[in-house]
Design a protein around this motif. Structure first.
Motif, PDB file in Angstrom:
ATOM      1  N   HIS A 549     -97.259  32.992  47.685  1.00  0.00           N
ATOM      2  CA  HIS A 549     -98.621  32.872  48.310  1.00  0.00           C
ATOM      3  C   HIS A 549     -98.718  32.431  49.725  1.00  0.00           C
ATOM      4  O   HIS A 549     -97.539  31.894  50.255  1.00  0.00           O
ATOM      5  CB  HIS A 549     -99.231  31.603  47.289  1.00  0.00           C
ATOM      6  N   THR A 550    -100.012  32.535  50.293  1.00  0.00           N
ATOM      7  CA  THR A 550    -100.013  32.289  51.672  1.00  0.00           C
ATOM      8  C   THR A 550    -100.220  30.594  51.682  1.00  0.00           C
ATOM      9  O   THR A 550    -100.749  30.095  50.789  1.00  0.00           O
ATOM     10  CB  THR A 550    -101.204  32.983  52.355  1.00  0.00           C
ATOM     11  N   GLN A 551     -99.868  30.025  52.954  1.00  0.00           N
ATOM     12  CA  GLN A 551    -100.171  28.702  53.006  1.00  0.00           C
ATOM     13  C   GLN A 551    -101.088  28.260  54.234  1.00  0.00           C
ATOM     14  O   GLN A 551    -101.520  27.238  54.246  1.00  0.00           O
ATOM     15  CB  GLN A 551     -98.981  27.986  53.329  1.00  0.00           C
ATOM     16  N   ARG A 552    -101.398  29.318  54.968  1.00  0.00           N
ATOM     17  CA  ARG A 552    -102.110  29.086  56.181  1.00  0.00           C
ATOM     18  C   ARG A 552    -103.638  29.942  56.205  1.00  0.00           C
ATOM     19  O   ARG A 552    -103.491  30.926  55.414  1.00  0.00           O
ATOM     20  CB  ARG A 552    -101.370  28.891  57.309  1.00  0.00           C
ATOM     21  N   VAL A 553    -104.393  29.769  57.244  1.00  0.00           N
ATOM     22  CA  VAL A 553    -105.682  30.481  57.298  1.00  0.00           C
ATOM     23  C   VAL A 553    -105.245  31.568  58.209  1.00  0.00           C
ATOM     24  O   VAL A 553    -105.244  31.130  59.399  1.00  0.00           O
ATOM     25  CB  VAL A 553    -106.758  29.715  57.674  1.00  0.00           C
ATOM     26  N   GLY A 554    -105.277  32.860  58.129  1.00  0.00           N
ATOM     27  CA  GLY A 554    -105.128  33.906  58.930  1.00  0.00           C
ATOM     28  C   GLY A 554    -103.742  33.955  59.422  1.00  0.00           C
ATOM     29  O   GLY A 554    -102.971  33.084  59.831  1.00  0.00           O
ATOM     30  N   PHE A 555    -103.639  35.337  60.196  1.00  0.00           N
ATOM     31  CA  PHE A 555    -102.425  35.728  60.723  1.00  0.00           C
ATOM     32  C   PHE A 555    -102.790  36.591  62.100  1.00  0.00           C
ATOM     33  O   PHE A 555    -103.928  37.273  61.924  1.00  0.00           O
ATOM     34  CB  PHE A 555    -101.254  36.576  59.790  1.00  0.00           C
ATOM     35  N   ASN A 556    -101.873  36.533  63.001  1.00  0.00           N
ATOM     36  CA  ASN A 556    -102.132  37.569  64.028  1.00  0.00           C
ATOM     37  C   ASN A 556    -101.047  38.465  64.276  1.00  0.00           C
ATOM     38  O   ASN A 556     -99.813  37.799  64.420  1.00  0.00           O
ATOM     39  CB  ASN A 556    -102.403  36.404  65.245  1.00  0.00           C
ATOM     40  N   ARG A 557    -101.115  39.529  63.878  1.00  0.00           N
ATOM     41  CA  ARG A 557    -100.105  40.424  63.949  1.00  0.00           C
ATOM     42  C   ARG A 557     -99.629  40.881  65.523  1.00  0.00           C
ATOM     43  O   ARG A 557     -98.585  41.449  65.858  1.00  0.00           O
ATOM     44  CB  ARG A 557    -100.502  41.841  63.260  1.00  0.00           C
ATOM     45  N   GLN A 558    -100.576  40.377  66.529  1.00  0.00           N
ATOM     46  CA  GLN A 558    -100.108  40.387  67.932  1.00  0.00           C
ATOM     47  C   GLN A 558     -99.018  39.486  68.130  1.00  0.00           C
ATOM     48  O   GLN A 558     -98.049  39.812  69.085  1.00  0.00           O
ATOM     49  CB  GLN A 558    -101.198  40.705  68.994  1.00  0.00           C
ATOM     50  N   GLU A 559     -99.199  38.212  67.440  1.00  0.00           N
ATOM     51  CA  GLU A 559     -98.128  37.254  67.898  1.00  0.00           C
ATOM     52  C   GLU A 559     -96.825  37.683  67.061  1.00  0.00           C
ATOM     53  O   GLU A 559     -95.779  37.476  67.769  1.00  0.00           O
ATOM     54  CB  GLU A 559     -98.552  35.898  67.417  1.00  0.00           C
ATOM     55  N   GLN A 560     -97.107  38.046  65.588  1.00  0.00           N
ATOM     56  CA  GLN A 560     -95.739  38.178  64.991  1.00  0.00           C
ATOM     57  C   GLN A 560     -96.382  39.162  63.790  1.00  0.00           C
ATOM     58  O   GLN A 560     -97.196  38.705  63.017  1.00  0.00           O
ATOM     59  CB  GLN A 560     -95.161  36.931  64.369  1.00  0.00           C
ATOM     60  N   ASP A 561     -95.493  40.477  63.497  1.00  0.00           N
ATOM     61  CA  ASP A 561     -96.373  41.391  62.781  1.00  0.00           C
ATOM     62  C   ASP A 561     -95.507  41.384  61.463  1.00  0.00           C
ATOM     63  O   ASP A 561     -95.753  42.083  60.386  1.00  0.00           O
ATOM     64  CB  ASP A 561     -96.335  42.698  63.331  1.00  0.00           C
ATOM     65  N   VAL A 562     -94.339  40.646  61.552  1.00  0.00           N
ATOM     66  CA  VAL A 562     -93.047  40.719  60.347  1.00  0.00           C
ATOM     67  C   VAL A 562     -92.396  39.473  60.168  1.00  0.00           C
ATOM     68  O   VAL A 562     -92.082  38.736  60.957  1.00  0.00           O
ATOM     69  CB  VAL A 562     -92.020  41.806  60.414  1.00  0.00           C
TER      70      VAL A 562
END
Length: 805
Positions: A549-562
């Motif tokens: 499961h996810t633990q945080r709100v939102g991701f930014n693939r410009q910062e880290q995509d994998v």
């Protein structure tokens, strides 16, 4: 007496005819029909009396008349006939003028031929009365019948023969067998000529016949088919009701006595002896015995059975349906050492028993069969016959798996040797001790590779290897926990950039090659290197699966995509083994509904359907790319074709590869001939040469000839190398000053061609002869691949010849 009887009959017949004629005269019987008077006819008299027309007797004629004179039949007469002969009588119809003749004056009718009532019973004729003078009809034509009277001249005949009947043996007296019928052609309505009675001429001791109906019946109750199965009975039929003078006919009736089951089966012998070897397999026939039965057909069908307990256990008896024999077969393996002789009681009984004849006795019989067992040399026997062994997969090489035992069943009890059939164990995973039969491991075992092994163990007599027996042995490899669990697949998951905490990303499952008896139980946790992870969490669902499961709100693939999430999986052992697998999680862009659109700036999920506008745009882009590639290739080829020999930038040293055989004349893409020709610009040589000009008497040479002669360069004291030295030095200086170009200098190494090559070397090194002394015409015979080379050197030779001329 026959003649007297016939005369009496004739007298009776004539008397009857006379009476009939008198009655007709007395009654004046008028013929009804066209001769009747019509109303108003002058023939009608005043008192209402009708004038009569035809008058004659009832006509009869006796058949089979044998007299010499025509037989008087009767008279036709018209009441207008006054006896003066003015009326002429005539007849027509059946037999008129041939069989029957009429007196034209008197009207008397006589029969001139012998008649047969059985052929024709009556004749229909027509009578006419005409005026003799005018031939006019005096009376209307009238029809009459002459009947043929029957006499007893046909004997009874049996028309349905030959007759064949049947009756069961031992039938009671009066049993109906069949019915015979005789027919008489005489007239059944006249007298007794056709009344038939029946009697038995032959066979009356056994059969009777009903005199009126012709039904044949049995006269005795002891008809026995086994004594006599057929009787010939002669039946006679007599007409005139059997009276004296009647005619008769006879026929022969065949009566077959059919069988009933009145005889029990009987064995011809009370004892039978057979022998069989002890190695006979189960189902082997030992012999046949048969009980005799005097009956026939299904009454002889028998069944056989073994009556004693010992015989039932060791032997089996079946019935051959074709021969009704008892077939004795082996039901259990025989052993000479255990018992040498077996006694079997075999019973035969009828399959179909008629309850009417049960009182005749029992319908079964018994006999004794003695079976002798013959001794043979038998192979060893495995004892006990267990065929399953187990061994742990971590057992060391040489560990004992189990022991097989075989004994010689013969009285000699020879020693036994053991071996493994290597066709069932080609890899030699197991070995066996030849004397003790102990089976040991020959290689390291692995249950995951092969969990079961099926081998065949051989046991043979030590001094006679032909006496060998085989036993199939199944060896089960028991599992040991020696394989760690692994992720079922290289899992890859995707998470949306706008994902919320607690969102399920992936469900993880594992596989384990081991198979513990209590079943698998796996434990999931994050690897130690992922303890500081704040992005994802792992939940063990307790059913051998885990959820990420996810633990945080939102991701930014410009910062880290994998993201790479290491997961530690541990099994339940013992001993507990673990492995670490990596879950790859990609950050992707999603639409408002949560469907993934792209990951890592590339499409992750493509829509199942594209709009027409998108397809057209995609095709336009592809076409533009193709046009650009073609344009670049065309410009490069155009630039290469415009290289000039005067350009100093193109007059640099090139590395020429002489050992390239080429593709013949058709190969025009191997190298650029313009670059090859531009290497040797002899106009520059002529300009810089001070001592080699025409003023010194040196022969003038064509630059093309110099080009062709270059590979045949020879060292001569007449040549001046200063020109080449100056040219090379100038080129070196130019190359050193130009820092933007790579060095084109190279060191060319010429490999040794070989000592036995049929083709001479083409290298100019060590060639001391001048160009004019060599003839390159032989290059034309080397085939199409050397055609261009032959044209180059062959052309130079032709130029030299033209200069000399």
């Amino acid at each position: 007496m026959a003649k007297g009887l016939q005369g009496f009959l004739w007298a009776v017949l004539l008397l009857f005819c006379a009476i009939q004629e008198l009655r007709s005269w007395a009654m004046h019987t008028a013929v009804q029909g066209p001769g009747l008077g019509e109303p108003g006819d002058p023939a009608l008299l005043a008192g209402g009396r009708v004038k009569r027309g035809w008058v004659w007797n009832q006509f009869f004629v006796v058949e089979e008349y044998t007299g010499t004179e025509p037989l008087y039949v009767g008279k036709i007469h018209s009441d207008s006939d006054e006896g003066d002969g003015s009326i002429k009588y005539t007849i027509s119809g059946e037999g008129a003028g041939t069989i029957f003749l009429i007196d034209e004056i008197t009207g008397d009718i006589h029969a001139t031929e012998r008649l047969d009532r059985e052929q024709k019973t009556f004749y229909t004729l027509r009578a006419q009365a005409r005026d003799r003078q005018t031939d006019q009809l005096l009376e209307p034509e009238s029809e009459f019948i002459i009947k043929v009277q029957d006499i007893n001249d046909s004997e009874p005949r049996f028309l349905e023969g030959p007759y064949i009947g049947s009756v069961a043996e031992l039938s009671p007296v009066g049993t109906s067998v069949m019915q015979v019928m005789a027919s008489d052609a005489d007239d059944p309505t006249y007298g007794s000529s056709a009344r038939v009675v029946y009697s038995v001429l032959e066979g009356e001791q056994h059969f009777t016949v009903d005199s009126k109906t012709g039904v044949i019946r049995t006269a005795v109750a002891d008809l026995d088919r086994e004594t006599q199965d057929r009787y010939e009975v002669v039946i006679r039929a007599t007409d005139m009701a059997g009276q004296l003078g009647g005619l008769s006919g006879s026929t022969t009736v065949t009566i077959v006595v059919t069988d009933v089951n009145d005889n029990p089966p009987r064995f011809p012998q009370k004892m039978y002896q057979f022998s069989i070897v002890e190695t006979a397999p189960v189902g082997t026939a030992i012999g046949r015995v048969k009980a005799e039965d005097s009956d026939v057909g299904e009454n002889t069908d028998m069944t056989y059975q073994v009556k004693d307990e010992e015989g039932v256990e060791m032997f089996k008896v079946t019935t051959d349906s074709n021969t009704q024999e008892a077939v004795i077969t082996v039901q259990k393996p025989l052993d000479y050492e255990s018992k040498k002789v077996h006694t079997v009681v075999v019973e035969a009984l009828n399959k179909f028993v008629d309850p009417r004849f049960v009182d005749l006795g029992t319908f079964r019989d018994q006999t004794i069969v003695r079976v002798s067992v013959l001794d043979v040399d038998e192979p060893p026997e495995f004892r006990p016959p267990s065929n399953l062994m187990e061994v742990q997969e971590d057992a060391h090489v040489g560990s004992v798996v189990g022991v097989v035992t075989a004994l010689d069943p013969d009285t000699a009890n020879h020693p036994v040797r053991y071996a493994i059939d290597r066709s069932t164990d080609a890899e030699r995973i197991f070995d066996i001790d030849a004397k003790t039969g102990a089976i040991v491991t020959g290689k390291v075992l692995d249950r995951e590779t092969a969990g079961w092994h099926n081998i065949t163990v051989l046991a043979m007599e030590a001094d006679n290897h032909s006496q060998v027996s085989r036993a199939s042995l199944r060896i089960r490899i028991l599992d040991v926990n020696d394989n760690p669990p692994e992720l079922a697949t290289p899992y890859e998951a995707a998470v949306c950039e706008d994902a919320k905490p607690g969102q399920l990303i992936q469900t993880i499952s594992v596989v384990d090659r081991d198979e513990p008896q209590s079943g698998h139980r796996f434990y999931f946790t994050l690897a130690p290197e992922a303890t500081n992870n704040h992005h994802f969490s792992l939940l063990d669902i307790q059913d051998n699966t885990a959820a990420v499961h996810t633990q945080r709100v939102g991701f930014n693939r410009q910062e880290q995509d994998v993201y790479l999430l290491p997961i530690l999986v541990v099994d339940s052992g013992p001993p507990a083994l673990s492995s670490t697998g990596t879950l790859t999680i990609r950050v992707c862009g999603c639409d408002s509904s949560g469907a993934i659109q792209s990951c890592n700036s590339t499409a992750y999920v493509v829509s199942a359907t594209l709009s027409p506008g998108a397809l057209i745009a995609l095709l336009v882009c592809v076409l533009i790319l193709v046009v650009l590639v073609l344009l670049i290739l065309t410009l490069k080829r155009h630039h290469k074709s415009h290289l000039t020999s005067e350009d100093d930038e193109d007059m640099r040293d090139n590395v020429i590869k002489y050992n390239d055989e080429g593709g013949g004349e058709q190969d025009t893409e191997a190298y650029d001939m313009s670059a090859l020709r531009s290497l040797y610009d002899f106009s520059e040589i002529k300009a810089g040469d001070g001592g080699g000009g025409p003023g010194e008497g040196a022969p003038s040479r064509n630059p093309a000839s110099e080009l062709h002669a270059l590979p045949q360069w020879v060292q001569s004291p007449d040549l001046d190398f200063s020109v080449f030295r100056d040219y090379i030095c100038r080129k070196v200086e130019q190359a050193d000053e130009d820092l933007s170009v790579p060095p084109y200098d190279s060191f060319q190494t010429y490999a040794f061609e070989g000592s036995d090559s049929p083709v001479p070397s083409l290298s100019s090194i060590n060639t001391w002869s001048s160009g004019s002394e060599q003839d390159f015409s032989y290059l034309g015979g080397w085939g199409p691949r050397f055609r261009q080379l032959a044209a180059l050197y062959g052309g130079r030779r032709g130029d030299e010849d033209s200069e000399e001329s």
